[in-house]
Design a protein around this motif. Sequence first.
Motif, PDB file in Angstrom:
ATOM      1  N   CYS A 124      32.316  45.717  43.701  1.00 44.96           N
ATOM      2  CA  CYS A 124      33.456  46.019  42.834  1.00 44.96           C
ATOM      3  C   CYS A 124      33.238  47.337  42.110  1.00 44.96           C
ATOM      4  O   CYS A 124      32.098  47.703  41.799  1.00 44.96           O
ATOM      5  N   VAL A 125      34.337  48.021  41.798  1.00 39.39           N
ATOM      6  CA  VAL A 125      34.227  49.319  41.128  1.00 39.39           C
ATOM      7  C   VAL A 125      33.871  49.207  39.636  1.00 39.39           C
ATOM      8  O   VAL A 125      33.721  50.218  38.964  1.00 39.39           O
TER       9      VAL A 125
ATOM     10  N   CYS B 277      40.514  34.562  49.743  1.00 39.38           N
ATOM     11  CA  CYS B 277      40.965  35.845  50.298  1.00 39.38           C
ATOM     12  C   CYS B 277      39.987  36.329  51.378  1.00 39.38           C
ATOM     13  O   CYS B 277      38.786  36.056  51.307  1.00 39.38           O
TER      14      CYS B 277
ATOM     15  N   PRO C  57      42.051  46.150  47.576  1.00 36.16           N
ATOM     16  CA  PRO C  57      41.270  47.179  48.279  1.00 36.16           C
ATOM     17  C   PRO C  57      41.287  46.997  49.797  1.00 36.16           C
ATOM     18  O   PRO C  57      41.515  45.891  50.303  1.00 36.16           O
TER      19      PRO C  57
HETATM   20  S1  BJ8 Z   1      38.405  46.309  40.381  1.00 36.18           S
HETATM   21  S2  BJ8 Z   1      40.610  45.035  42.873  1.00 36.18           S
HETATM   22  S3  BJ8 Z   1      37.198  45.803  43.589  1.00 36.18           S
HETATM   23  S4  BJ8 Z   1      38.052  42.990  41.511  1.00 36.18           S
HETATM   24  S5  BJ8 Z   1      38.205  39.627  45.999  1.00 36.18           S
HETATM   25  S6  BJ8 Z   1      40.560  40.365  43.407  1.00 36.18           S
HETATM   26  S7  BJ8 Z   1      41.420  40.835  46.808  1.00 36.18           S
HETATM   27  S8  BJ8 Z   1      40.971  37.588  45.539  1.00 36.18           S
HETATM   28  S9  BJ8 Z   1      38.653  42.975  45.247  1.00 36.18           S
HETATM   29 FE1  BJ8 Z   1      38.636  44.059  43.384  1.00 36.18          FE
HETATM   30 FE2  BJ8 Z   1      37.018  44.984  41.536  1.00 36.18          FE
HETATM   31 FE3  BJ8 Z   1      39.584  44.492  40.959  1.00 36.18          FE
HETATM   32 FE4  BJ8 Z   1      38.952  46.512  42.515  1.00 36.18          FE
HETATM   33 FE5  BJ8 Z   1      41.822  39.577  45.032  1.00 36.18          FE
HETATM   34 FE6  BJ8 Z   1      40.105  39.041  46.947  1.00 36.18          FE
HETATM   35 FE7  BJ8 Z   1      39.416  38.709  44.413  1.00 36.18          FE
HETATM   36 FE8  BJ8 Z   1      39.717  41.103  45.353  1.00 36.18          FE
END
Ligand code: BJ8
Length: 424
Positions: A76-77, A114, A284
């Motif tokens: 995650c970012v 997901c 993403p």
């Molecule tokens: S900052 S978008 S990279 S959490 S994994 S939230 S698609 S159900 S990736 Fe994310 Fe960090 Fe936010 Fe960016 Fe939905 Fe799947 Fe969870 Fe996801």
Amino acid sequence: MDKNHQMWSDLGMDLETHDLLCEALPSAFGDVFMVMDDRPERMDYFNMVAADIHGIRPAELIEAQKKGRKVFGTFCVFVPDEVIIAADGIVTGLCGGSQFWVPEGEKVLPANTCPLIKASVGARLGRTCPYFRIADMFIGETTCDGKQKAYEILGEDVKMHIMQLPKLKRPRDQEAWKEEIKILIKEVEDFTGNKITLESLNDSIKIINKKRSALERMYETRKNSTVPISGRDALLIMQIAYFDDPERLAEKVNVLCEELEQRVKDGVSVAKEGAKRILITGTPLAVPNWKMHNIIESSGAIVVCEENCTGTRYFAHQVKEDNSSMEEAIDSLMHRYFDNIHCACFTPNEERFDDVVRLAKEYKADGIVNVNLKFCNLYSTENYFLEKRLKEEGIPVLSLETDYADNDAGQIRTRVEAFLEMLG
Ligand code: BJ8
């Protein structure tokens, strides 16, 4: 046994299954990228990295490990790379973007999870991704429930540290995130055996800022009416940015930008005359998920911007440099990694709608494709307000939900074509 197979075998990978992935990837890459005309010459570096995605970089990481460096896998970012680099660690993004890994993930996760989570877990448990085998430690975060619970499984036999992300943005939440950064610093110091000093942190801030600047420079070129790079190529670069060496990546992107800027001056566009300009927003697009870009661009439009974590959210906003104390440096990291990331896990999250509207204007988008991964409740719930706001602004939007499988590609293509037609 060739060099790569020897390395994968040493990593304890399932060679037979992994070979199936290695066989499928080149044609998947070829179908999406090699069919394009007028690709910039300086894409050669990124083509090479993609062609040997499980060979070149993993070998580098293993060499670094032999010299005593530690590799940290992130998802995650929100995780500040600067902290890891300041302790001489290496960061590699681990999010899975291929349907290949999903069935293995489904063996242990609910089917209504997901695909990004299922693929990540599947890549680890199926032993078919070298990055998951190499990482010495994983760093997770409490963003969505699915990831949060999956970290328990991923952390079963690898050291896992989880950052507790507040879901509101009040002053007390900012303080809480600063505390989380402090805890991360201590964890990383203990694990690497290297002290993070103000000097090393200021240095790593500059390294990552340079990477952000290079990616931003590349995006700037996409604002022109002459579009010098396709959305597919820009996405590939963003995906590579998650695992490549940050200094080399910045250098290669800057070299590419020289070519792109020259193309703009010379009027060399990859977009056909009258092609509709599309901004993508949503969840993403982890490597090798090129599905939406491929459908949109092979339908005659051009993707000019991505408002997501494999797009602007990855490089927007620098961390303040030359901090004069550790406290100030941590405060600077907090502002970049908390205030300025507008993920749907926050409530409310109106800043994201502001970003989408602003970017649509800056990149002169004719329309927006809002694409979310199936079973991502955060982003699909946020659609309600996003669509309302875009309607108020008079910006056309097409919302889609999909996964990594190809069986809905025809249906999505039909909807995209209808949307493009509607844009006139
Ligand atoms: S900052 S978008 S990279 S959490 S994994 S939230 S698609 S159900 S990736 Fe994310 Fe960090 Fe936010 Fe960016 Fe939905 Fe799947 Fe969870 Fe996801």
